[in-house]
Scaffold this motif. Structure first.
Motif, short mmCIF file in Angstrom:
data_model
loop_
_atom_site.label_atom_id
_atom_site.label_comp_id
_atom_site.label_asym_id
_atom_site.label_seq_id
_atom_site.Cartn_x
_atom_site.Cartn_y
_atom_site.Cartn_z
N ARG A 1 118.78 -10.48 52.28
CA ARG A 1 117.94 -10.08 51.15
C ARG A 1 118.64 -10.24 49.81
O ARG A 1 118.54 -9.42 48.91
N THR A 2 119.31 -11.38 49.67
CA THR A 2 119.95 -11.69 48.40
C THR A 2 120.33 -13.15 48.37
O THR A 2 120.62 -13.74 49.42
N ALA B 1 110.65 -14.72 46.06
CA ALA B 1 110.96 -13.56 45.21
C ALA B 1 110.90 -12.27 46.03
O ALA B 1 111.67 -11.34 45.80
N GLN B 2 110.00 -12.24 47.00
CA GLN B 2 109.87 -11.04 47.85
C GLN B 2 111.13 -10.75 48.65
O GLN B 2 111.34 -9.63 49.13
N HIS B 3 111.99 -11.76 48.82
CA HIS B 3 113.24 -11.60 49.56
C HIS B 3 114.44 -11.38 48.63
O HIS B 3 115.58 -11.39 49.09
N ASN B 4 114.16 -11.22 47.34
CA ASN B 4 115.22 -11.05 46.36
C ASN B 4 116.10 -12.30 46.25
O ASN B 4 117.30 -12.22 45.99
N TYR C 1 116.58 -15.81 44.19
CA TYR C 1 116.26 -16.47 42.93
C TYR C 1 116.39 -17.98 43.12
O TYR C 1 117.35 -18.46 43.72
N ASP D 1 119.61 -12.17 36.43
CA ASP D 1 118.94 -11.35 37.43
C ASP D 1 117.47 -11.02 37.13
O ASP D 1 116.83 -10.33 37.92
N THR E 1 113.75 -16.37 37.34
CA THR E 1 113.54 -17.19 38.54
C THR E 1 112.42 -18.19 38.30
O THR E 1 111.52 -17.96 37.47
#
Length: 256
Positions: A138-139, A183-186, A188, A241, A244
């Motif tokens: 998740r990043t 984006a839902q998974h964090n 970018y 941060d 995106t």
């Protein structure tokens, strides 16, 4: 506070085509910010040599790998190797590219397919495999290297490579679309669209049209060895941060 925005300590970046040229410049910018570096290309020895230089100069872990990004099996294998050696990938830079200069009506099908396979399919394959890992954690930060040629059509006497331009325009939309999906998974996803920089890919054009290209550039020059590093570091670091799906032109204003 401000310095922390560009800190990449304990992060791991995987850069395709990172053994030389723009890819190596990006790798060096990341290494100077404390990032560990994995680089790959078809020339494994070049990547290993470049990785050694980064490790010695910046006291970070760096390793080089061989991979033909057109091959699904080789992409899967190299991603497994990088994860085995580093444990994680925080930043992916899709930099490997190919071009073919020819009048459109004379371009062989195999040339068109090669450019699309490297620039577009290779980016898809590498992003898919690294992305699975990023989704699990998740990043992640993904940086695709597009081109000013994918933003603005050049006259044939300056750049006669429709396949290359088309592939880079596709990379720009790939970037936007995937940014929306992930984006839902964090994760970018951004892109850099370089103008003319000295490289193996541009040396023929610059040798013949370099002065003319400079004259038509609003800033009156082409990119140097450091011009891309700041944009890449921005997209890789906490400084971006809240950014995106963007395509940043680094071109001296040539696409204005």
């Amino acid at each position: 506070m401000i310095n922390g925005l560009f800190n990449l300590e304990n992060k791991v970046a995987f850069i395709t085509g990172g053994g030389k040229g723009l890819g190596f410049q990006i790798a060096e910018a990341f290494a100077s910010a404390g990032c560990h570096i994995a680089i790959c290309s078809r020339k494994r020895e070049t990547c290993q040599e470049s990785a050694g230089k980064l490790a010695d100069k910046y006291n970070i872990k760096a390793m080089g790998y061989g991979c033909n990004i057109q091959s699904e099996d080789e992409v899967k294998t190299v991603v497994e190797q990088v994860l085995g050696d580093f444990g994680q990938v925080d930043i992916l830079v899709n930099n490997s590219g190919a071009t073919w200069g020819a009048a459109f009506e004379e371009m062989p099908l195999e040339a068109w397919q090669k450019v699309m396979n490297v620039n577009l399919t290779g980016t898809f394959l590498m992003t898919r495999e690294v992305g699975k890992h990023m989704i699990t954690r998740r990043t992640g930060k993904i940086i695709n290297i597009g081109s000013a040629a994918g933003v603005k059509a050049e006259p044939p006497e300056v750049l006669n490579a429709v396949g290359y331009s088309t592939s880079k325009a596709a990379i720009h939309h790939f970037t936007r679309d995937l940014a929306r999906k992930w984006a839902q998974h964090n994760i970018y996803v951004n892109a850099i669209a370089p103008g003319f920089f000295p490289s193996d890919m541009t040396k023929h054009v610059l040798s013949k049209k370099g002065e003319e290209i400079k004259q038509h550039n609003p800033l009156g020059r082409i990119g140097d060895d450091h011009a891309l590093q700041g944009a890449a570091l921005f997209f890789a670091s906490p400084a971006s941060d809240f950014v995106t799906g963007q395509v940043l032109s680094v071109d001296g204003g040539s696409t204005l």
